[in-house]
Design a protein around this motif. Structure first.
Motif, short mmCIF file in Angstrom:
data_model
loop_
_atom_site.label_atom_id
_atom_site.label_comp_id
_atom_site.label_asym_id
_atom_site.label_seq_id
_atom_site.Cartn_x
_atom_site.Cartn_y
_atom_site.Cartn_z
N GLU A 169 -5.46 4.16 -3.33
CA GLU A 169 -4.23 3.65 -2.73
C GLU A 169 -4.17 3.98 -1.24
O GLU A 169 -3.80 3.13 -0.41
CB GLU A 169 -3.02 4.28 -3.43
N ARG B 43 -4.09 1.02 1.64
CA ARG B 43 -2.96 0.88 2.57
C ARG B 43 -3.31 1.35 3.98
O ARG B 43 -2.47 1.29 4.86
CB ARG B 43 -1.78 1.69 2.04
N ARG C 121 -1.11 0.55 -13.28
CA ARG C 121 -0.46 -0.47 -12.44
C ARG C 121 -0.85 -0.28 -10.97
O ARG C 121 -1.16 -1.26 -10.28
CB ARG C 121 1.05 -0.37 -12.61
N ALA C 122 -0.86 0.98 -10.53
CA ALA C 122 -1.24 1.23 -9.13
C ALA C 122 -2.69 0.83 -8.87
O ALA C 122 -3.01 0.26 -7.82
CB ALA C 122 -1.02 2.72 -8.81
N GLU D 61 -3.04 -2.91 -8.57
CA GLU D 61 -2.55 -3.37 -7.28
C GLU D 61 -3.61 -3.20 -6.20
O GLU D 61 -3.82 -4.08 -5.35
CB GLU D 61 -1.28 -2.60 -6.90
N GLN E 105 -6.30 -5.78 -6.81
CA GLN E 105 -5.82 -7.10 -6.40
C GLN E 105 -5.89 -7.26 -4.89
O GLN E 105 -6.31 -8.30 -4.37
CB GLN E 105 -4.37 -7.28 -6.88
N ARG E 106 -5.54 -6.20 -4.17
CA ARG E 106 -5.59 -6.25 -2.72
C ARG E 106 -7.03 -6.41 -2.23
O ARG E 106 -7.30 -7.13 -1.27
CB ARG E 106 -4.96 -4.98 -2.14
#
Length: 1040
Positions: free
Chosen positions: A230, A234, A273-274, A277, A280-281
């Motif tokens: 993550e 980001r 879920r994280a 994500e 997907q990114r």
């Protein structure tokens, strides 16, 4: 590594660089090594500067590739030096010169440990680097706890902790016990919270290694890996130095996703879920750009993300997104990206409910079959094979058949097999399946294994509705002017069994079927002749009312083949001829073949067995072969799916580049590929050779007693195949053994001078040397001249040997009138496959040779070889390296096994002893190596005298089966030029031949005897009285 100020080192490096050739460089290096050795003898007089300089010189010499076997003590002692320059040299040179098993490393363990636990960060880094480079069990046991303390210490700087993590990784790989799983789970979770990306990247490498061995112990680290991803996705708190072309630490992202793939699944909903994500990114943010470096980094992250998506069995929507992205990749121009796209799409086939999505890109995948890069073509073939089902089988198989016309030889075997498997698995109807297989055989007969046409015959036999259609298609193919021999086999079989079903059709009467099959008879091999004779018998049986003219023609053919050279053909012709006289009984004996029992397809079984991904390996092998071989390139590759053509199928391939005579001395081991293994299907050979000769032109010592062969052996020899095409004129064998004659002072040349040879083309290699090399090796060059190269590869199993002769045309014009004949001695049975009359330009053929060892002998077989290039006729005779020790296998015996056998054979002629003089003076270790090269294992401790040695081996032959051989050598330490040799075995002939064979190797180079060729028959010879011959070859000559 500042070398400024070391003038002596700079001068030495300059001298080495200025050397004009390798010899000058070696002399300069030897001079410097002598100087260093002299200075090290007076170590007390050396200053730290001088010692450091000489150790640098040793490292430079080692980097040049020379062996530095001294000065290790001086190198290691520099590690203990108090000053940084000397300590730096000690650590660096020790890391390069010594390995983990060197005894000198034990001397510095304490010094290294003191540097690791000390406060000097520079010394800590030097010590950790050396330990990480060398590794070793002793280092891991002694230093692992201290390295772990450095890693988890919060007071150490990041540079030290990075090196500590990588050092611990190396020690863990050498000795997994250094990491205690119970205590390290929580520590690893803390380390994954590290904010410094350098330390975190090193720790992640260690973590991947830990979870690969035991993922269950590190479940608490899984959320940490997700949080790291993550943070990367980001781009939070990422220093500029860890951003590579705008991508935050791609190496850390790849390692984190690799670690997650070792966990079975992610049960925590928030973490799952994280993670999705993040994935997907990554999927949405990756695209093909012009910058190659950015492409490499982003695609490394992307393809690891795809692997993680497949591992987690994501939702169908994400899977569709992955396939769409891969479909975009396989359409770009960059070949590396296309390859990766095809490879990952093949992996996606393992996921359920994705195959229909992949089918949308079928047209683009088919286009990849025409790509210039063979790696991409193989990947496209694998993907088409995997995505095929009932809905698209017709389209894919038709594309494969169309591509078969233009595919290179390296892919045709795999292509043919996969097309046959797909046609069998997904055939909409059996007539389409028959069409596909017959097209396969017609287009790529050399690459269609026997299992493929066996299978189509099974389908036709078991389905009555299919039989007329199959017979009609076979009749159509026989109208073609050029037809592969496999197609002749299939057509002859089908028309023989079911040709009568076509009797009412035009051009399909029994006489017309016989005529069209008979036109192929003179051009086919022995295995096909057998099938054709059976089809003639079937046609004769089904001809109602009988046709007298047709019957006479068929009976004439049967009568002609009653004396055929091949026993199988001979027996069929005799039996069919006799059965044809039985009238109605013929129909009972030659009734239609019964249905085959239902069983698993051999083709499908091959596909299941070949689960390993060999496409990339095959591409690499082909590429490396094209780079290393400037003379010949083979078209035969190890079968991709387990199938292989029969040995009589000779494969040709065009050469990739021109060749010059200077390049032809390249090592043949680089060009010879593994010959295809037989796949379990019946393998027939086109023509065989078993010409029995007896050595009569050279002196040969006869064993004390010899037993004549039994009547059964004589009969078997006489009934065996005796000639190949183009036999020589009638010969007269000389049955006499033991003629007294002096050996040639030149010795036994590998290029056998059996007759006067006035060839204008001479070999460009030392043929004698090549022969002796092949006596100890199983692959290499046997002969080479300006036109042709003959290579050899051999396999040995018990008393059987299989040789592959590689005949390569080096010119841009064809080699014509090829002839090869093997002249074996009487103790060998040799079967030689047919030799093609022509080798096309820059192509190569393979000729299998089967050898059976009947009994022990030192004689070798001779290859009589000739060809025509232009108007020049070249003829040469070469010894084949099928020598006695090829049928020996070393064996080690205990005293309890050795001495009872040694005493049991304590009588002549089972045990023979001789004092051998003129022996090459060899130390005992070298003599032991000599015996090992002869496949005799030296067993220490059996003889209490240290100057003696005992060797044992097992000899394999058809006569003795498995026979133990015992050898004892007693040397004289005062005179190494003589020794006493004792040999014992359960067979007197073996004992004598082995003793003489060992003696020849001890006295001089191997002097393997040549079997003499058949002597030309005299024009006028007086009638001789009947003689009783003990040798089969002599008896054959008498009968002829």
């Amino acid at each position: 590594m500042a070398l400024s100020g070391m003038r002596g080192l700079s001068v030495f490096i300059s001298d080495v660089r200025n050397c004009h050739n390798k010899e000058q460089e070696r002399l300069r290096v030897d001079k410097e090594l002598g100087n260093i050795r002299t200075r090290f003898k007076n170590e007390k007089g050396l200053s730290p500067y001088e010692k450091k300089k000489y150790v640098w010189k040793m490292l430079y010499i080692h980097m040049l590739g020379y062996d530095v076997d001294f000065g290790h003590m001086e190198t290691v002692s520099l590690i203990s030096a108090p000053k940084y320059p000397e300590k730096q040299v000690g650590y660096i040179v020790t890391s390069c010169l010594l390995n983990e098993n060197n005894d000198f490393l034990r001397m510095v363990i304490n010094t290294v440990r003191n540097d690791i636990i000390g406060r000097n960060e520079t010394y800590q880094c030097l010590a950790l680097t050396m330990v990480g480079n060398i590794g070793g069990k002793e280092f891991s046991e002694s230093l692992a706890p201290d390295v772990q303390k450095l890693l988890i210490s919060s007071s150490c700087r990041p540079v030290v902790r990075k090196k500590a993590a990588l050092c611990l990784l190396r020690l863990y790989r050498k000795n997994p016990d250094v990491v205690n799983i119970d205590g390290w789970s929580d520590r690893m979770a803390q380390l994954l919270d590290e904010r410094d990306l350098g330390v975190l990247t090193s720790v992640m490498s260690l973590f991947v290694s830990l979870v690969s061995n035991n993922a269950e112990a590190y479940w608490n680290c899984l959320p940490k890996c997700v949080r790291i991803l993550e943070r990367m996705a980001r781009n939070q708190d990422i220093p500029q130095e860890y951003t590579y072309y705008g991508i935050p630490s791609p190496w850390l992202q790849v390692k984190a996703m690799r670690a997650l793939q070792y966990f079975p699944t992610i049960e925590d909903p928030s973490a799952r879920r994280a993670l999705f994500e993040v994935l997907q990114r990554i999927l949405m943010g990756t695209d093909v750009v012009k910058n190659v470096n950015k492409n490499n980094a982003s695609h490394a992250v992307l393809f690891e993300a795809l692997a993680l998506v497949m591992h987690l069995d994501a939702e169908k929507e994400m899977m569709s997104q992955c396939v769409a992205l891969l479909g975009k990749f396989i359409a770009v121009r960059e070949p590396n990206i296309r390859y990766l796209g095809l490879e990952n799409m093949s992996r996606m086939l393992l996921v359920t409910d994705v195959q229909d999505i992949i089918k949308r890109h079928q047209a683009q995948i088919i286009t990849s079959l025409k790509d210039p890069d063979i790696s991409i073509r193989r990947r496209a073939l694998d993907l088409l094979y995997g995505m095929c089902d009932v809905t698209n089988a017709k389209e894919i198989v038709e594309e494969l058949l169309q591509y078969l016309n233009t595919a290179e030889f390296a892919m045709r075997e795999e292509l043919a097999l996969k097309a046959a498997i797909l046609a069998e698995k997904f055939a909409p109807d059996l007539s389409w399946y028959v069409d596909v297989i017959l097209q396969l055989i017609d287009k790529a007969g050399d690459f269609v294994s026997d299992d493929i046409w066996y299978r189509v015959v099974q389908f036709v036999t078991n389905n009555e509705d299919l039989q007329p259609y199959a017979a009609a298609k076979a009749r159509e193919y026989l109208d073609k002017p050029a037809l592969h021999e496999t197609m002749v086999k299939v057509s002859a079989y089908l028309l023989g069994e079911y040709g009568h079903l076509l009797a009412r059709r035009p051009g399909c009467s029994p006489k017309e079927l016989f005529t069209i099959i008979n036109d192929r008879l003179p051009t086919v091999s022995t295995s096909t002749i057998a099938i054709i004779l059976s089809s003639y018998a079937k046609i004769l049986m089904h001809t109602q009312p009988p046709d007298a003219g047709l019957q006479q023609q068929i009976l004439t053919i049967f009568k002609k083949h009653e004396s055929y050279i091949d026993v199988e053909i001979q027996q069929r012709a005799v039996e069919y001829f006799e059965l044809s006289k039985k009238g109605a009984a013929l129909a009972d004996v030659l009734a239609e073949m019964p249905k085959f029992p239902e069983r698993e397809s051999a083709l499908l079984k091959k596909a299941e067995d070949a689960e390993v991904d060999t496409a990339e390996q095959s591409a690499i092998k082909l590429r490396s072969q094209q780079q290393t071989s400037s003379a010949l390139v083979l078209a035969d590759h190890p079968p991709v799916n387990g199938s292989a053509p029969a040995p009589n199928h000779l494969t040709l391939v065009k050469m990739p580049s021109q060749n010059v005579a200077e390049e032809s001395n390249a090592s043949y081991e680089e060009t010879v590929l593994e010959a295809p293994k037989e796949n379990g299907a019946p393998v027939e050979v086109e023509s065989k050779v078993e010409i029995i000769t007896e050595t009569a032109t050279e002196s040969k010592v006869v064993p004390p007693t010899s037993h004549p062969p039994s009547q059964a052996d004589l009969l078997a020899d006489l009934l065996g195949p005796l000639a190949i095409e183009g036999p020589p004129a009638a010969v007269e064998q000389n049955p006499v053994q033991g003629l007294e004659a002096n050996e040639s002072p030149v010795g036994d040349l590998a290029l056998a001078t059996l007759e006067d040879q006035s060839n204008s083309v001479q070999p460009i290699v030392n043929v004698e040397e090549k022969f002796h090399v092949l006596c100890t090796k199983d692959s290499g060059v046997l002969y080479e001249d300006t036109n042709i190269q003959i290579g050899l590869k051999a396999e040995w199993r018990a008393h059987h040997g299989r040789l592959i002769l590689f005949l390569g045309n080096k010119n841009t014009s064809p080699i014509m009138s090829m002839r090869a004949l093997i002249l074996p001695p009487s103790h060998f049975k040799v079967e030689l496959s047919s030799v093609p009359d022509t080798i096309p330009p820059r192509a190569q053929v393979q000729i299998p040779v089967e050898v059976t060892n009947l009994r022990a002998s030192r004689d070798v077989a001779v290859l009589d070889f000739s060809y025509k290039h232009g108007i020049v006729l070249v003829n040469t005779k070469l010894r084949l390296p099928v020598v006695l020790h090829k049928f020996l296998q070393p064996i080690t015996l205990s005293p309890e096994e050795f001495f009872p056998q040694w005493k049991a054979w304590n009588v002549q002629p089972l045990k023979l002893q001789e004092v051998v003089k003129g022996v090459k003076p060899l130390p005992l270790p070298e003599m032991a190596n000599l015996f090992l090269s002869l496949h005799l294992a030296v067993t220490p401790g059996l003889d209490t005298n240290p100057n003696n040695m005992v060797a044992c081996g097992t000899f394999f032959s058809e006569a003795t089966h498995t026979m133990l051989c015992l050898v004892r050598v007693e040397t004289d330490p005062q005179d190494r030029t003589q020794l006493r040799l004792t040999v014992a075995s359960g067979d007197q002939n073996l004992t004598f031949e082995l003793k003489e064979y060992i003696k020849e190797h001890l006295i001089d180079l191997p002097r393997t005897r040549v079997a003499s060729p058949p002597a030309p028959q005299q024009a006028q010879s007086p009638p001789a009285a009947p003689v009783t011959y003990n040798d089969p070859g002599a008896m054959l000559a008498g009968l002829l």
